[in-house]
Write an enzyme that holds these catalytic residues in place. Structure first.
Site, PDB file in Angstrom:
ATOM      1  N   GLY A  57       0.835  -0.989   0.162  1.00 51.55           N
ATOM      2  CA  GLY A  57      -0.007   0.083  -0.155  1.00 51.55           C
ATOM      3  C   GLY A  57       0.823   1.363   0.145  1.00 51.55           C
ATOM      4  N   THR A  58       0.992   1.775  -1.106  1.00 47.66           N
ATOM      5  CA  THR A  58       1.917   3.103  -1.186  1.00 47.66           C
ATOM      6  C   THR A  58       1.686   3.716  -2.424  1.00 47.66           C
ATOM      7  OG1 THR A  58       3.613   4.177  -0.637  1.00 47.66           O
ATOM      8  CG2 THR A  58       4.015   2.175  -1.846  1.00 47.66           C
ATOM      9  N   THR A  59       1.935   4.943  -2.733  1.00 44.42           N
ATOM     10  CA  THR A  59       2.165   5.389  -4.079  1.00 44.42           C
ATOM     11  C   THR A  59       3.470   6.396  -3.964  1.00 44.42           C
ATOM     12  OG1 THR A  59      -0.306   5.527  -4.316  1.00 44.42           O
ATOM     13  CG2 THR A  59       1.253   6.739  -5.951  1.00 44.42           C
ATOM     14  N   LYS A  90       8.020   8.507   3.502  1.00 41.76           N
ATOM     15  CA  LYS A  90       8.355   7.388   2.653  1.00 41.76           C
ATOM     16  C   LYS A  90       9.699   8.022   1.780  1.00 41.76           C
ATOM     17  CE  LYS A  90       3.694   5.470   2.584  1.00 41.76           C
ATOM     18  NZ  LYS A  90       2.710   4.867   1.945  1.00 41.76           N
TER      19      LYS A  90
END
Lengths: 275, 194
Positions: A57-59, A90
């Site tokens: 889960g990340t962008t 991040k």
């Protein structure tokens, strides 16, 4: 962890294991002597189906343009359906001229990028000059190749500046290292690519590039449940990196962008009639 | 999913590759050069998943240079092909397993004779005049067999490669838009993208 034998300082010391043996062939780099094995094997939180096995889960996204490199990331951490944090950092600041983005396992990214930072500093002290971005990313690739079947999960970008300019590399836990101009990593990357590919030009100005990065992350967080929180933006230029935005709430962005289109942002654009 | 294909003419060898790197449903990059330059007269097109292709390519390149420094000269094509084959063969029953990549090694010797070798991840080696790796085999072998004739000129060779690329773009399910083509002649290596 690293062997600080003072007699090796100042020497161009590249072989540490096989010095006394005759060098017959060059072998693939072996993994550093740090004990790191998963206890129960690689966990499968999402992506049992190979086709949709995105790096968690990340962008995160990064692109090269005429003023350097822009990195933009979201800040959500999810454990299944539980949001453990909306304020994760991040982008990892490896040193004053190198940045790494985090996607996949947070612990893996943080640990190995810190290991890379250690290696960069040691190299700088031993050799008197900074490690290039290409060399730093290759060093990380070597480690990940060594740990290939151990269940590491990392899809990170290494971006930085050196004497040859600003460079962007994508590195993942399979040991793949790619140099490129546009990358987006994470479960929301497909949505971000849609916006990025549409508006990207090499000759963007800094403001336009920041706006593009913010928009692409916003669109990814809007459609991808595993991305969200705030947008953080970093700019890498020839003097190092600058943190352009430390955290813009994507919810605020949603209403701002909706207003720009003359909409309210309540999701009722289709004006569905129930009766 | 990589397409690597090549052919050998009268005085040249061509190796072509597609430029895309894919990750599940995403195409991460479209301009990746999968044909390694071993020296001024040798190229090695490698097909395989990202890390294996990269790391085996590096291994071959660096060992090729090491042999040059130890012996004083570069190996010729036949020696290089056999050396690469032995690297594949040594890895088959090793702890890390075989190098998961296949390749096409082509080049021109100092006396001007071209050769093209087909190499497999299990250590197969075959000298060929035309061939491909991966899914490209299914689409291109018929065409290559049909168009090939002995002692092709460089221009004829490039035309055949363009027909191959057009065929892949027409019939292959996976969209491969950019191809990188490298030609080795006695004068050296030329590269261009189609």
């Amino acid at each position: 962890m690293i062997d600080f034998d003072p007699s090796t300082f100042g020497l161009a010391h590249t072989y540490q294991k096989e010095d006394k043996d005759e060098i017959n062939t060059l072998a693939l780099p072996s993994a550093p002597q740090v004990i790191y094995k998963t206890l129960n094997g690689p966990t499968q939180i999402s992506g049992g189906n190979k086709l949709n096995n995105f790096k968690h889960g990340t962008t995160t996204l990064g692109f090269v343009f005429k003023e350097g490199i822009l990195l933009a990331v979201d800040s959500r951490a999810s454990m299944g359906s539980f949001l453990s944090s909306e304020q994760v950092r991040k982008v990892i600041e490896i040193n004053e001229y190198l940045l790494g983005t985090m996607a996949g396992g947070a612990a893996d990214c943080q640990y190995w990028l810190a290991y890379l930072a250690n290696h960069c500093r040691t190299y700088e002290l031993k050799n008197g000059s900074k490690l290039s971005v290409a060399a730093a990313s290759k060093f990380l690739q070597g480690i990940l190749i060594g740990y290939r079947n151990s269940g590491l999960s990392m899809g990170c970008m290494i971006a930085g500046t050196d004497t040859t300019g600003q460079h962007l590399y994508y590195i993942d836990n399979d040991g793949m290292r790619l140099k490129g101009d546009i990358f987006s990593v994470g479960s929301g990357s497909t949505y971000a690519y849609g916006v990025l590919d549409n508006h990207y030009r090499y000759d963007l100005s800094l403001d336009e590039a920041v706006e593009l990065g913010i928009r692409a992350i916003y669109h990814a967080t809007h459609r991808d449940t595993a991305s969200g929180g705030v947008v953080r933006v970093y700019h890498i230029h020839q003097d190092g990196w600058t943190k352009v935005h430390d955290g813009i709430d994507v919810v605020d962005l949603h209403y701002r962008f909706a207003q720009q289109k003359g909409l309210v942002g309540d999701g009722d654009e289709a004006k569905q009639r129930l009766f | 999913m990589d397409s690597i294909f090549g052919l050998q003419g009268g005085d040249f060898v061509i190796v072509a590759c597609d430029g895309s790197i894919a990750h599940s449903i995403l195409k991460i990059k479209e301009t990746e050069d999968k044909i390694l330059k071993l020296d001024d007269h040798k190229i090695f097109g490698i097909s395989g998943e990202g890390a294996d292709r990269n790391s085996f390519g590096e291994l071959v390149h660096k060992n090729h240079c090491l042999i040059r420094y130890k012996t004083g000269s570069y190996m010729n094509l036949q020696e290089t092909a056999h050396f690469v084959r032995s690297m594949y063969a040594q890895a088959i029953r090793s702890r890390d397993g075989p190098h998961q990549c296949n390749g096409l090694l082509g080049g021109v010797d100092s006396d001007g004779t071209p050769s093209l070798y087909w190499l497999d991840y299990l250590g197969s080696l075959q000298k060929i005049t035309r061939g491909a790796q991966g899914y490209a085999n299914y689409f291109l072998l018929g065409l290559l067999d049909n168009q090939y004739k002995p002692n092709l000129t460089k221009e004829e060779g490039i035309e055949i490669i363009k027909k191959c690329i057009k065929e892949l773009q027409t019939r292959f399910l996976i969209a491969q838009n950019k191809f990188i083509v490298k030609i080795v002649t006695k004068q050296g290596i030329e590269a261009f993208t189609i």
